[in-house]
Design a protein around this motif. Structure first.
Motif, PDB file in Angstrom:
ATOM      1  N   PHE A  43       0.704  -1.337  -0.122  1.00  0.00           N
ATOM      2  CA  PHE A  43      -0.107   0.008  -0.113  1.00  0.00           C
ATOM      3  C   PHE A  43       0.863   1.158  -0.035  1.00  0.00           C
ATOM      4  O   PHE A  43       2.032   1.318   0.510  1.00  0.00           O
ATOM      5  N   LEU A  44       0.220   2.375  -0.480  1.00  0.00           N
ATOM      6  CA  LEU A  44       0.911   3.661  -0.482  1.00  0.00           C
ATOM      7  C   LEU A  44       0.523   4.316   1.084  1.00  0.00           C
ATOM      8  O   LEU A  44      -0.420   4.558   1.511  1.00  0.00           O
ATOM      9  N   ALA A  45       1.716   4.366   1.743  1.00  0.00           N
ATOM     10  CA  ALA A  45       1.516   5.000   3.054  1.00  0.00           C
ATOM     11  C   ALA A  45       1.334   6.496   3.053  1.00  0.00           C
ATOM     12  O   ALA A  45       2.366   7.163   3.245  1.00  0.00           O
ATOM     13  N   ASP A  46       0.078   6.733   2.458  1.00  0.00           N
ATOM     14  CA  ASP A  46       0.240   8.277   2.245  1.00  0.00           C
ATOM     15  C   ASP A  46      -0.147   9.200   3.577  1.00  0.00           C
ATOM     16  O   ASP A  46      -0.269  10.372   3.892  1.00  0.00           O
ATOM     17  N   TYR A  47      -0.851   8.618   4.679  1.00  0.00           N
ATOM     18  CA  TYR A  47      -0.992   9.321   5.918  1.00  0.00           C
ATOM     19  C   TYR A  47       0.396   9.455   6.516  1.00  0.00           C
ATOM     20  O   TYR A  47       0.769  10.428   6.953  1.00  0.00           O
ATOM     21  N   SER A  62       3.382  12.462  -5.720  1.00  0.00           N
ATOM     22  CA  SER A  62       4.255  11.104  -5.433  1.00  0.00           C
ATOM     23  C   SER A  62       3.555   9.920  -5.336  1.00  0.00           C
ATOM     24  O   SER A  62       3.584   8.891  -5.825  1.00  0.00           O
ATOM     25  N   ARG A  63       2.122  10.081  -4.863  1.00  0.00           N
ATOM     26  CA  ARG A  63       1.182   9.081  -4.881  1.00  0.00           C
ATOM     27  C   ARG A  63       0.849   8.217  -6.141  1.00  0.00           C
ATOM     28  O   ARG A  63       0.791   7.327  -6.593  1.00  0.00           O
ATOM     29  N   LEU A  64       0.601   9.343  -7.162  1.00  0.00           N
ATOM     30  CA  LEU A  64       0.417   8.793  -8.420  1.00  0.00           C
ATOM     31  C   LEU A  64       1.638   8.103  -9.216  1.00  0.00           C
ATOM     32  O   LEU A  64       1.567   7.097  -9.935  1.00  0.00           O
ATOM     33  N   GLU A  65       2.865   8.820  -8.829  1.00  0.00           N
ATOM     34  CA  GLU A  65       4.153   7.981  -9.438  1.00  0.00           C
ATOM     35  C   GLU A  65       4.368   6.919  -8.989  1.00  0.00           C
ATOM     36  O   GLU A  65       4.767   5.847  -9.636  1.00  0.00           O
ATOM     37  N   ILE A  66       4.216   6.736  -7.664  1.00  0.00           N
ATOM     38  CA  ILE A  66       4.557   5.551  -6.894  1.00  0.00           C
ATOM     39  C   ILE A  66       3.531   4.355  -7.390  1.00  0.00           C
ATOM     40  O   ILE A  66       3.946   3.174  -7.730  1.00  0.00           O
ATOM     41  N   ALA A  67       2.452   4.573  -7.651  1.00  0.00           N
ATOM     42  CA  ALA A  67       1.151   3.727  -8.035  1.00  0.00           C
ATOM     43  C   ALA A  67       1.778   3.284  -9.519  1.00  0.00           C
ATOM     44  O   ALA A  67       1.758   2.037  -9.629  1.00  0.00           O
ATOM     45  N   THR A  81      -3.276  -7.375  -3.100  1.00  0.00           N
ATOM     46  CA  THR A  81      -4.121  -6.305  -2.700  1.00  0.00           C
ATOM     47  C   THR A  81      -3.287  -4.964  -2.542  1.00  0.00           C
ATOM     48  O   THR A  81      -2.305  -4.752  -1.789  1.00  0.00           O
ATOM     49  N   PHE A  82      -3.517  -4.140  -3.465  1.00  0.00           N
ATOM     50  CA  PHE A  82      -2.731  -2.799  -3.679  1.00  0.00           C
ATOM     51  C   PHE A  82      -3.667  -1.743  -3.544  1.00  0.00           C
ATOM     52  O   PHE A  82      -4.643  -1.538  -4.233  1.00  0.00           O
ATOM     53  N   TYR A  83      -3.271  -0.664  -2.342  1.00  0.00           N
ATOM     54  CA  TYR A  83      -4.187   0.038  -2.058  1.00  0.00           C
ATOM     55  C   TYR A  83      -3.608   1.370  -1.530  1.00  0.00           C
ATOM     56  O   TYR A  83      -2.310   1.342  -1.125  1.00  0.00           O
ATOM     57  N   ARG A  84      -4.439   2.433  -1.250  1.00  0.00           N
ATOM     58  CA  ARG A  84      -4.011   3.624  -0.618  1.00  0.00           C
ATOM     59  C   ARG A  84      -4.175   3.369   0.682  1.00  0.00           C
ATOM     60  O   ARG A  84      -5.348   3.255   1.197  1.00  0.00           O
ATOM     61  N   GLN A  85      -3.321   3.604   1.974  1.00  0.00           N
ATOM     62  CA  GLN A  85      -3.717   3.781   3.199  1.00  0.00           C
ATOM     63  C   GLN A  85      -4.791   4.587   3.491  1.00  0.00           C
ATOM     64  O   GLN A  85      -5.775   4.486   4.103  1.00  0.00           O
ATOM     65  N   SER A  86      -4.785   5.827   2.758  1.00  0.00           N
ATOM     66  CA  SER A  86      -5.964   6.786   2.957  1.00  0.00           C
ATOM     67  C   SER A  86      -7.379   6.573   2.574  1.00  0.00           C
ATOM     68  O   SER A  86      -8.297   7.088   2.882  1.00  0.00           O
ATOM     69  N   ASP A  87      -7.262   5.378   1.960  1.00  0.00           N
ATOM     70  CA  ASP A  87      -8.748   4.883   1.236  1.00  0.00           C
ATOM     71  C   ASP A  87      -9.198   4.011   2.418  1.00  0.00           C
ATOM     72  O   ASP A  87     -10.399   3.373   2.117  1.00  0.00           O
ATOM     73  N   GLN A 312      -9.226   2.047  -6.165  1.00  0.00           N
ATOM     74  CA  GLN A 312     -10.599   1.922  -5.708  1.00  0.00           C
ATOM     75  C   GLN A 312     -10.864   0.372  -5.398  1.00  0.00           C
ATOM     76  O   GLN A 312     -11.422  -0.005  -4.334  1.00  0.00           O
ATOM     77  N   LEU A 313     -10.539  -0.437  -6.509  1.00  0.00           N
ATOM     78  CA  LEU A 313     -10.825  -1.725  -6.544  1.00  0.00           C
ATOM     79  C   LEU A 313      -9.806  -2.531  -5.351  1.00  0.00           C
ATOM     80  O   LEU A 313     -10.328  -3.218  -4.589  1.00  0.00           O
ATOM     81  N   GLY A 314      -8.563  -2.103  -5.215  1.00  0.00           N
ATOM     82  CA  GLY A 314      -7.869  -2.528  -4.064  1.00  0.00           C
ATOM     83  C   GLY A 314      -8.222  -2.248  -2.655  1.00  0.00           C
ATOM     84  O   GLY A 314      -8.246  -2.902  -1.844  1.00  0.00           O
ATOM     85  N   ALA A 315      -8.901  -0.938  -2.534  1.00  0.00           N
ATOM     86  CA  ALA A 315      -9.156  -0.557  -1.267  1.00  0.00           C
ATOM     87  C   ALA A 315     -10.530  -1.383  -0.966  1.00  0.00           C
ATOM     88  O   ALA A 315     -10.806  -1.845   0.263  1.00  0.00           O
TER      89      ALA A 315
END
Ligand code: TRP
Length: 451
Positions: A43-47, A62-67, A81-87, A312-315
């Motif tokens: 996951f993207l640790a955006d928090y 950075s979120r976009l580039e890392i994803a 399972t690939f997701y953003r922490q903030s989701d 969103q699917l990952g979330a």
């Protein structure tokens, strides 16, 4: 039954991935996710990024580039399972539950926080100058990331080992206070890949943005070439023998080459290949290894809506685990609905545990299955088919062992997983409240009774 290991790691979204990040973390994680025994959560640790960075544009970029980097590098979102922490709103919720059991003294000892305090003291500032609660609580948020999904293994850099240990500490304390004999949380272990290369940067020190010595990963061929031209070498002229073992240019080459390619390059250097030509070889190698991914990367970056959909699917996948689990944790600490249905957990604990029963049966095809019936006879679970009765028996035993339960909700039903394998499903319920209440009853039913 095969044992699947849940592997979880987060990437703080404050920068643009470079070649060192790719070789040291991204590539090994993608390779690890192909192992059929791995159940990977990345996951993207955006928090966490917000703790270090107050520039919204940089966070967003950075979120976009890392994803895009992970996907271009070959991450298969159907497998992992690939997701953003903030989701995942359950993460900050769990963070609070954990904050309330985390010892302040434990967090006082966190290296990152301590380093900031030490620096303040050194410069004669107030010890807490510039230190936010975010920095201070960083390890609790990270513990929530890990414990939310009951990860077994957490691949991290050495600087993060302490945080994984803190997650164990905090999780254990929660288990002890609220588990009533059951382990809510699996104890995670840090996974340090000894064999993974820490790439040297242009100047030979570890490749790192803070040393300004990085080689870009997917920006453009030209930028990669320009960076390579700035690799520091010794002053031996073309024709003079080079020393591959003391050349970070060679180390960089090796990290992307086959052993045969490395051997050839080594002997060429020994025979006096000029540094200019050597840099050319390195560029050719990297370009052939990464050129295709670079193209995919740029295609992805140009379609942010597609990336958004994937995340969103990952979330959704991640939340199918997190939502029912957090519901249980809320119940455990006493944040319960006033409505009787969900008080099952509190009032009829023993009775339910005693009265719930497994009923085994055989299908016409000879396979073995079982149902789990609640105290009132309501069916909570129907297992999948097992080839033999012994395996089915082992599964029911394991479910009752008090280990962390992996329950995943999907629409109005849920499923139970053991070591990454789906072993049983619930029926469909009338609404999500009924589903969550049934998950509560299931937890109670599977809790070992303490006499
Ligand atoms: N703190 C980690 C880092 O800086 C990133 C991270 C956040 C993480 N949450 C995590 C890593 C959970 C592993 C597990 O590298």
């Amino acid at each position: 039954m095969t044992t699947r290991t849940r592997i979880l790691t987060g990437i703080t979204t404050t920068g643009t991935p470079h070649l060192g990040n790719y070789a040291g973390a991204i590539r090994p994680a993608i390779i690890a996710s192909h192992d059929s025994n791995a159940d990977s959560f990345y996951f993207l640790a955006d928090y966490h990024a917000l703790i270090k960075c107050d520039d919204p544009l940089r966070i967003q970029r950075s979120r976009l580039e890392i994803a895009a980097t992970w996907l271009a590098g070959g991450l298969d979102v159907d497998r992992v399972t690939f997701y953003r922490q903030s989701d995942i709103p359950e993460i900050p919720e769990l963070t609070w539950l954990l904050t309330c059991v985390a010892a302040k003294g434990l967090l006082n000892r966190a290296h990152a926080y301590k380093a900031s305090v030490d620096k303040n003291i050194e410069t004669g500032e107030d010890p807490d100058a510039g230190i936010t609660m975010g920095l201070y609580s960083y390890p609790v948020l990270m513990a929530a990331d890990i414990l939310m999904f009951n990860a077994h293994k957490v691949p991290v850099g050495r600087d993060q080992i302490q945080h994984v240990e803190m997650a164990r500490d905090i999780g254990q304390r929660f288990n002890h206070l609220f588990g009533q004999g059951k382990e809510f949380f699996t104890m995670p272990e840090a996974l340090i890949e000894e064999s993974v290369a820490t790439l040297p940067g242009l100047d030979g020190r570890k490749m790192s943005k803070s040393y300004d010595n990085t080689i870009p990963l997917f920006s453009s061929a030209k930028e990669m070439k320009d960076a390579i031209s700035r690799i520091v070498t010794d002053s031996r002229a073309p024709g003079e023998a080079k020393d591959p073992d003391n050349s970070h240019l060679f180390t960089l080459f090796q990290a992307f080459a086959t052993p045969a390619q490395s051997d050839e390059f080594r002997s060429e250097l020994l025979q006096g290949l000029g540094w200019g030509e050597a840099k050319n070889r390195l560029f050719q190698l990297l370009d052939s290894e990464l050129g295709e991914s670079r193209e995919r990367y740029h295609q992805l970056i140009e379609r942010p809506a597609d990336l958004e959909d994937m995340l969103q699917l990952g979330a959704k996948k991640a939340r199918s685990v997190a939502t029912p689990f957090l519901h249980e944790l809320r119940e455990a600490v006493g944040l319960r609905s006033f409505v009787a249905q969900t008080q099952v957990a509190a009032t009829t604990k023993k009775k339910a545990a005693k009265a719930a029963r497994f009923v085994s049966f055989r299908e016409d095809d000879g396979s073995f299955r079982f149902r789990l019936l609640a105290a009132d006879g309501e069916q909570l679970l129907l297992s999948r088919n097992f080839a033999d009765g012994k395996t089915a028996g082992q599964v029911t035993k394991q479910l009752q062992s008090g280990q962390a339960l992996d329950v995943r909700s999907e629409d109005l039903s849920f499923s139970v997983w053991l070591e990454g394998e789906r072993v049983a499903d619930s029926p469909a319920f009338a609404n999500s409240a009924a589903r969550d209440a049934a998950i509560g009853a299931l937890r109670v039913a599977l809790t070992p009774v303490q006499e």
